[in-house]
Design an enzyme around this catalytic site. Sequence first.
Site, mmCIF file in Angstrom:
data_model
loop_
_atom_site.group_PDB
_atom_site.id
_atom_site.type_symbol
_atom_site.label_atom_id
_atom_site.label_comp_id
_atom_site.label_asym_id
_atom_site.label_seq_id
_atom_site.Cartn_x
_atom_site.Cartn_y
_atom_site.Cartn_z
ATOM 1 N N GLY A 224 -17.026 -2.793 -5.084
ATOM 2 C CA GLY A 224 -16.027 -3.008 -4.623
ATOM 3 C C GLY A 224 -15.433 -3.719 -3.629
ATOM 4 O O GLY A 224 -15.882 -3.542 -2.798
ATOM 5 N N GLY A 226 -12.122 -4.633 -0.793
ATOM 6 C CA GLY A 226 -10.630 -5.223 -0.539
ATOM 7 C C GLY A 226 -10.395 -5.734 0.878
ATOM 8 O O GLY A 226 -11.049 -6.170 1.286
ATOM 9 N N LYS A 246 -17.925 2.572 2.091
ATOM 10 C CA LYS A 246 -17.832 2.585 2.287
ATOM 11 C C LYS A 246 -17.116 1.069 3.035
ATOM 12 O O LYS A 246 -17.671 1.789 4.416
ATOM 13 C CB LYS A 246 -15.974 3.156 2.466
ATOM 14 N N ASP A 342 0.640 8.405 -1.893
ATOM 15 C CA ASP A 342 0.000 7.166 -2.840
ATOM 16 C C ASP A 342 -0.624 7.544 -3.614
ATOM 17 O O ASP A 342 -1.420 6.856 -4.167
ATOM 18 C CB ASP A 342 -0.696 6.130 -2.199
#
Length: 785
Positions: A224, A226, A246, A342
Amino acid sequence: MLQMPTPGYGQARQGPSRPTTPVPDIRRLYGAQSGLPEGPVKALDQSQLVKGQQLDYWSDHNRCWMPALITEVDSESGGICLNVKPNAYISRADQRRKIRARTIPRKEQVAMMRAILQQEKVEEVAEQIYISAAGSDSRSVPIEQVPNLGAYLDNLLGLVGSQIHLTQSARSDNGLTMDEFKKVFWELLQMQQDISVQAIPRFSIESIREGSPWEKYSKGKELGHGTYGYVYLANDKHSKQVRAVKEIAKEKLQGDMQAMKKEIENLTNLDHPHILKLYEVYSTNGHIYLVTDFCPGGELHSHISAARRSRQEIPESWIAEAMLQLMQAICHIHVRGIIHLDLKSQNIMLMPSQKTAAFFGQDAPSQTGFATKPHLIVIDLGIAMHFKPGDYRGNRPMGTPMTMAPEVWCGEITPEADVFSCGCVFFELLSGDMPFRVKFEGNFEDIVKFWRSKPRPASVRASADAQDLLKNMLAQERGKRPSASQCLGSAFLKKAVPKGKGSLDDAKREALIKRLGTVHCRSVLYKNVALTIAQDWPPNQMPTFKQLFNELDVLGTGALSSETLEEALMRHGIEQGEATRAASAMNLSQDKAAIHWTEFVAACIDLSLPEFEPKVFKIFQDADTDKDNLLAADDLMNTFPQGHKYSKETAATIFRDLTGRDAQDKGARMDWSTFYRHLRSCALNGLDASLASDLQSLQSSQWGIFSGVVDVISTAASTYFASGGSQKSPHGVTFPGEKAPQSMKDMLKALAEMGFSQTELNRKIIREKGGRLGDDVIEAIMQRS
């Protein structure tokens, strides 16, 4: 003979002043630093005022500092309650004078006492101190002089509260006898040594490694991306553990670098099987890399969306298990003084749960992914903040509008805000939709008007218990909302606690409890090796450990209090003294009066099992700096978790105990046989022969104590040796890992447990690469899956 400093008994103590020994800042102490900080000490900050925190408390009654821990925190006023003063709260104003960071022995203090023990001078030194206090002609230290003697011991050992031990041991009002003093001195000395060998810091922001992770890990496909970078699948080239990396571009962070550091700090303060685990952090000129758990099940949100599209109801039994795990994670976050802020289904990931296929029966449709027991992982603590009891108003609203609690929009941020957000996830699981349609377009007044109108969520089809919990979690008035721990006590979540089939049976529980009750009989080397192994395991591969951990975690905090653990051990026939020593021995980090998840796993590990041999050998190899298959004393330090405060001194002691030679002896070395033989024998210390035999037989069964753990570890670790990593010792010792080739079934099973679920692709690549599971197979799967 050791020259001891002369005690100074000139004046009595005046008020709560600092001892001569500098007290280190507890936060820095548990970072990976080479030495302890000197100079004045900062008081505890608000982020450390959490339940279970150990600290020093000034006792006006005893006129000394004494060890204590926080038992309650009043979120409204900020007052705290301590175990040594259970019926009174200490106000925020009084806290500045009455509490401070916990006193920890300094290196030189530990080194001096260790030398006394090794030279067998304990009696001699105790007599010398006692005579200095009592005088050569006196038969006792007068009771009025005991506080001064206690102050001297505190400064000598780096502890607090010695005078209380001395006073309690004095059986006569006339004073303290030499025999009584010797007993207390020995107990305090042992306490100091226990603290020093277990002062293992948790990973911290100072533990960032310079360089790229791709020397240690094989880079796989992109998982993924971002705003700040990408997430890649990664495989440890040696252990074969699958991770997610990441990769974050520093130039894109710009002003958000502090937020990144904050997320790292938050993750390192947490240790729970349902919270994303941060293994390592790397830094280069252009990037920061976070190495974390790989969650092949994807986001919970995508599973809910798939169920909604196919018009499939998620089984309520699955929802109960998922919400139980979520609230256990949130409770642990709150106990550590953190608010997530969150929480939403996009920030909850799924991992395959080992040994739980068809846990809920045949009524759950497999195509939606709800036929097996879930293993949830909470992620993304980027905007999380420390709760400030008594000072929680006036904050900047933050979070995702659709799941933010009403009071957060007004800057009122408390742990109950997370409960509301979890209620939104609960509603989404039950209905496939969100409870409130909050649309924020930049005008806060619109949001205030929305919540003032008291909107009501749509009704959902669910059991009465589910409806009741949902209503309470979504209460718009914060005061009417339950805490995370109160949610765990609800009738709906109690249904998810294993009973009967699927629960831990009595024989397995009893055997594991007996192993926990003898942890203090294991050596320092054993505990360090076990902790190193425990730190490397994904939590979903330890269902048996997790079941017992949850049973013992009666408060649902995600950590086992020392008192709770002692009581559990005593209920199973372990004497109180042994139970106390065992609970203390499990507390490896010594940062709170509780045993964390990883410490618990380390305490459960039985290194005598042959399945662990490849893993232990890998630790031995990594410690061998000159690659001669022999360890020097300094090499032993490499077997300890990173940042052990007293690694050099501890390694020298271990080396002497195992080899009979001093670390400074030229050419003194330890071979593999000595190293491994010690660990195997140490694994059974404290257990009688019949119990050891019972343990071995239980461990061989499918649902034995270590099922779901050693199978994965041994299969994955043997890959390293099967692909050319095995060696022969120059001394004729056969090293582990020299096994017959694995069957296709074994290799496919190992790959599935690593998270590679495409069976046909895996089978094809194994055949292409010669029918053996090695690095080339893993890398090919990662590139092509």
